[in-house]
Design a protein around this motif. Sequence first.
Motif, PDB file in Angstrom:
ATOM      1  N   LEU A 180       0.859  -1.190   0.063  1.00  0.00           N
ATOM      2  CA  LEU A 180       0.059   0.096   0.144  1.00  0.00           C
ATOM      3  C   LEU A 180       0.784   1.444  -0.156  1.00  0.00           C
ATOM      4  CD1 LEU A 180      -3.073   1.111   0.113  1.00  0.00           C
ATOM      5  CD2 LEU A 180      -2.588   1.228   2.725  1.00  0.00           C
ATOM      6  N   GLU A 181       0.677   2.120  -0.915  1.00  0.00           N
ATOM      7  CA  GLU A 181       1.188   3.452  -0.704  1.00  0.00           C
ATOM      8  C   GLU A 181       0.298   4.776  -0.639  1.00  0.00           C
ATOM      9  OE1 GLU A 181       3.705   4.010  -4.236  1.00  0.00           O
ATOM     10  OE2 GLU A 181       3.876   6.276  -4.232  1.00  0.00           O
ATOM     11  N   ILE A 182       0.845   5.386   0.286  1.00  0.00           N
ATOM     12  CA  ILE A 182      -0.022   6.658   0.360  1.00  0.00           C
ATOM     13  C   ILE A 182       0.396   7.806  -0.327  1.00  0.00           C
ATOM     14  CG2 ILE A 182      -0.982   8.519   2.428  1.00  0.00           C
ATOM     15  CD1 ILE A 182      -1.590   5.387   2.902  1.00  0.00           C
ATOM     16  N   MET A 183      -0.044   8.336  -1.180  1.00  0.00           N
ATOM     17  CA  MET A 183       0.402   9.705  -1.877  1.00  0.00           C
ATOM     18  C   MET A 183      -0.125  10.876  -1.669  1.00  0.00           C
ATOM     19  SD  MET A 183      -0.342   8.726  -5.868  1.00  0.00           S
ATOM     20  CE  MET A 183       0.640   7.368  -5.795  1.00  0.00           C
ATOM     21  N   LYS A 184       0.577  12.006  -1.313  1.00  0.00           N
ATOM     22  CA  LYS A 184       0.021  13.408  -0.869  1.00  0.00           C
ATOM     23  C   LYS A 184       0.126  14.328  -1.942  1.00  0.00           C
ATOM     24  CE  LYS A 184       0.486  17.448   0.969  1.00  0.00           C
ATOM     25  NZ  LYS A 184       1.486  18.716   0.959  1.00  0.00           N
ATOM     26  N   PHE A 185      -0.806  15.152  -2.479  1.00  0.00           N
ATOM     27  CA  PHE A 185      -0.635  16.344  -3.322  1.00  0.00           C
ATOM     28  C   PHE A 185      -0.864  17.590  -2.558  1.00  0.00           C
ATOM     29  CE2 PHE A 185      -1.376  12.618  -5.974  1.00  0.00           C
ATOM     30  CZ  PHE A 185      -0.599  12.714  -6.910  1.00  0.00           C
ATOM     31  N   GLY A 186       0.314  18.411  -2.688  1.00  0.00           N
ATOM     32  CA  GLY A 186      -0.062  19.707  -1.903  1.00  0.00           C
ATOM     33  C   GLY A 186      -0.696  20.826  -2.944  1.00  0.00           C
ATOM     34  N   GLY A 187      -0.943  21.893  -2.335  1.00  0.00           N
ATOM     35  CA  GLY A 187      -1.887  22.812  -3.092  1.00  0.00           C
ATOM     36  C   GLY A 187      -1.300  23.452  -4.274  1.00  0.00           C
ATOM     37  N   SER A 188       0.084  23.440  -4.502  1.00  0.00           N
ATOM     38  CA  SER A 188       0.542  23.935  -5.824  1.00  0.00           C
ATOM     39  C   SER A 188       0.429  22.746  -6.891  1.00  0.00           C
ATOM     40  CB  SER A 188       2.215  24.315  -5.635  1.00  0.00           C
ATOM     41  OG  SER A 188       2.806  23.477  -4.938  1.00  0.00           O
ATOM     42  N   SER A 189       0.332  21.500  -6.294  1.00  0.00           N
ATOM     43  CA  SER A 189      -0.052  20.585  -7.332  1.00  0.00           C
ATOM     44  C   SER A 189      -1.271  20.428  -7.584  1.00  0.00           C
ATOM     45  CB  SER A 189       0.775  19.052  -6.869  1.00  0.00           C
ATOM     46  OG  SER A 189       1.849  19.382  -6.353  1.00  0.00           O
ATOM     47  N   LEU A 190      -1.958  21.262  -7.169  1.00  0.00           N
ATOM     48  CA  LEU A 190      -3.874  21.220  -7.271  1.00  0.00           C
ATOM     49  C   LEU A 190      -4.159  22.856  -7.815  1.00  0.00           C
ATOM     50  CD1 LEU A 190      -4.526  19.081  -4.483  1.00  0.00           C
ATOM     51  CD2 LEU A 190      -4.450  18.233  -6.738  1.00  0.00           C
TER      52      LEU A 190
END
Length: 470
Positions: free
Chosen positions: A4-14
Motif C-alpha cells: 500500500l502506498e499513501i500519496m499526498k498532493f500539495g496545494g501547488s500541485s492542485l
Amino acid sequence: MQRLEIMKFGGSSLADTARIEGAATIIAGYTPGKVVVVVSAMGGVTDTLIAAFHKTREHGVKAAHPYLSDLRDKYAAVIDGLPLDEAATTELRQHIDTLESALQSDLQDVEAMDFDDKRLYDRVVSYGERASVLLVAAALQAQGIPAVSIEASELIVTNARFGDAEPILGASRQKLQGVLTPILEDAIIPVVTGFIGATVHGEITTLGRGASDYTSTILAFCLDADKVTIWTDVTGVMTADPRVIHDAQTISALSYEEAAELSFYGAKVLHPMTMLPVVQKNIPVYIKNTFEPAAKGTKIAARGSSKTATVKAVTTLRGLSMITIRGAGATSALQHLAKIIDALLEKNIEIITLQQSSSDHNTVILVRSYVADEAANSIAKLMIDDVAAEHSVVRVVPDVSIVAVVGDGIHALPGLAGQVFSSLAVSGIEAMMIAYGSSKHNLTFAIKTADEHNAIRGLHQAFQLVAEDT
Ligand code: ASP
Ligand code: MG
C-alpha cells in the motif's frame, strides 16, 4: 502481502484544472486498491479562508463576500474545465454548492460570536481540503478510475487543541482501517482530505498549517503502508533554499532525523511533524515533483549504518526574537530559570532555544516573534515578585534567525565548528546562542535576519554542497 502506498498532493500541485488533471494522471499510474490519495486545498485557498474568517470577525460576513466569490470562481473554473459528462458535472456542482452554503452559515456564526472561537476557525479553514477531495475524485472518475472522496473527520481522531490538534493514533487506526479497508478491497481509490481531523465528539479540528504532509504519514502508520510519496512543486529536499542559493542541489537521501531537523529549522518542503508516525514503522517517504515526475526526488528513510557523517544542508528559521533576561542576585540561577519556564508554560509559548550562564543568572531564549512581547511581559511580571526585581531586566531583540547546519553524525566531525565559524567570520557575521553537540544531527546558531543570505551562501560554499548528488 498487500502493498500500500499513501500519496499526498500539495496545494501547488492542485493549483488549477490542468494541475488537478496532472495529479489524476500520476495517480492513474497506480493500481486501485493499492493506493490512498491525500490532498491539500488548492493553492491559496486556505489563506483565502483564513482571510474570510478574520474579515468576518472584524466587519461582519458581508465583508467576506469578495473572498467567497473568489473561491466560487475558482471552483467553477475547475468544474467547467474537467472533462466530465453532464450528470457528473451536475453532481459535482451540487456538492461544491453544499459546501459553500455550509461555509456561509459558519461565517454567519463567526459574525455572531463575541469571542475568538477556535472551533469555528477550524471549521471555516477546513473547506479547502473538503472541496479538493471532490474535485480530485471527479478528475479520477473522468479518467475512468474508480475513486471516492472522504473527509478525514471520519478517519482521524484528534485531541481538542483546535488549530493545532494532535492525532490520537490508536483511535484513528481503528477508524481508518474500518472505513478504508473495504474501499481498498473493492479496488477503489480513496481521496482523503489532508490537514483535518475531528475530536472524539466529532468536531472538526485542523492539524496546523501545512499539515497535509502529516496526514499522509498518520495514514501510513495506521494502515501499515509500505511507502509514502509527497508530491510537491520542487524536486525534493534541497541543500539550501533555492531562491537564495541558485545552485542548490536536490539531496537524494536523508535520514528521518535529518529530514525532521530540516523541516523544524525552516525548510518549507515538509511539515515538522511529518516524520513522527513513520519513524516507528520504518516506512520510507519520497518527495517528488509533479512537474517532473520522472526525477528521482529525495528518499527519506532510516539511516544506513555505513554512511560517513557529512553536512547535508543548511537551513534557516526566521521570524524569531531573542529575549534576554538579566537575573536578580537574590534567587538562584535554577529558581530564576524555573520562573522563566513557568511564565512561558502558563502562556503555552514554545521555546525555540534557551541558554543560561549560571554565573550571572543571564538567560537568553528564542521565541517566535509574534509571541515575543507576550513572552517578555509575562516573564517580567513573574520577576516582580522577586526581592531583587529592580535588578532584573527583560529585553527583546527582534529580527533574529536560526541557522541550522544539518547532517547525521556531524557532532563528531573534527573541525566542523571551526569551518562553520570561519565561514561566518569571513563575511563579518556575528553568531549568537551557538548550540553544538546537544544534537547528533545539527549545529545551530542565531544571527540577525539581515545576515541570513550571506551566512547561507558562505556555508553552502564552505561545505561544497553544490557537489552533492552530482
Ligand atoms: N491547506 C493547508 C494549509 O495551507 C494544509 C496543507 O496545505 O498542507 O496550511
Ligand atoms: Mg506543504
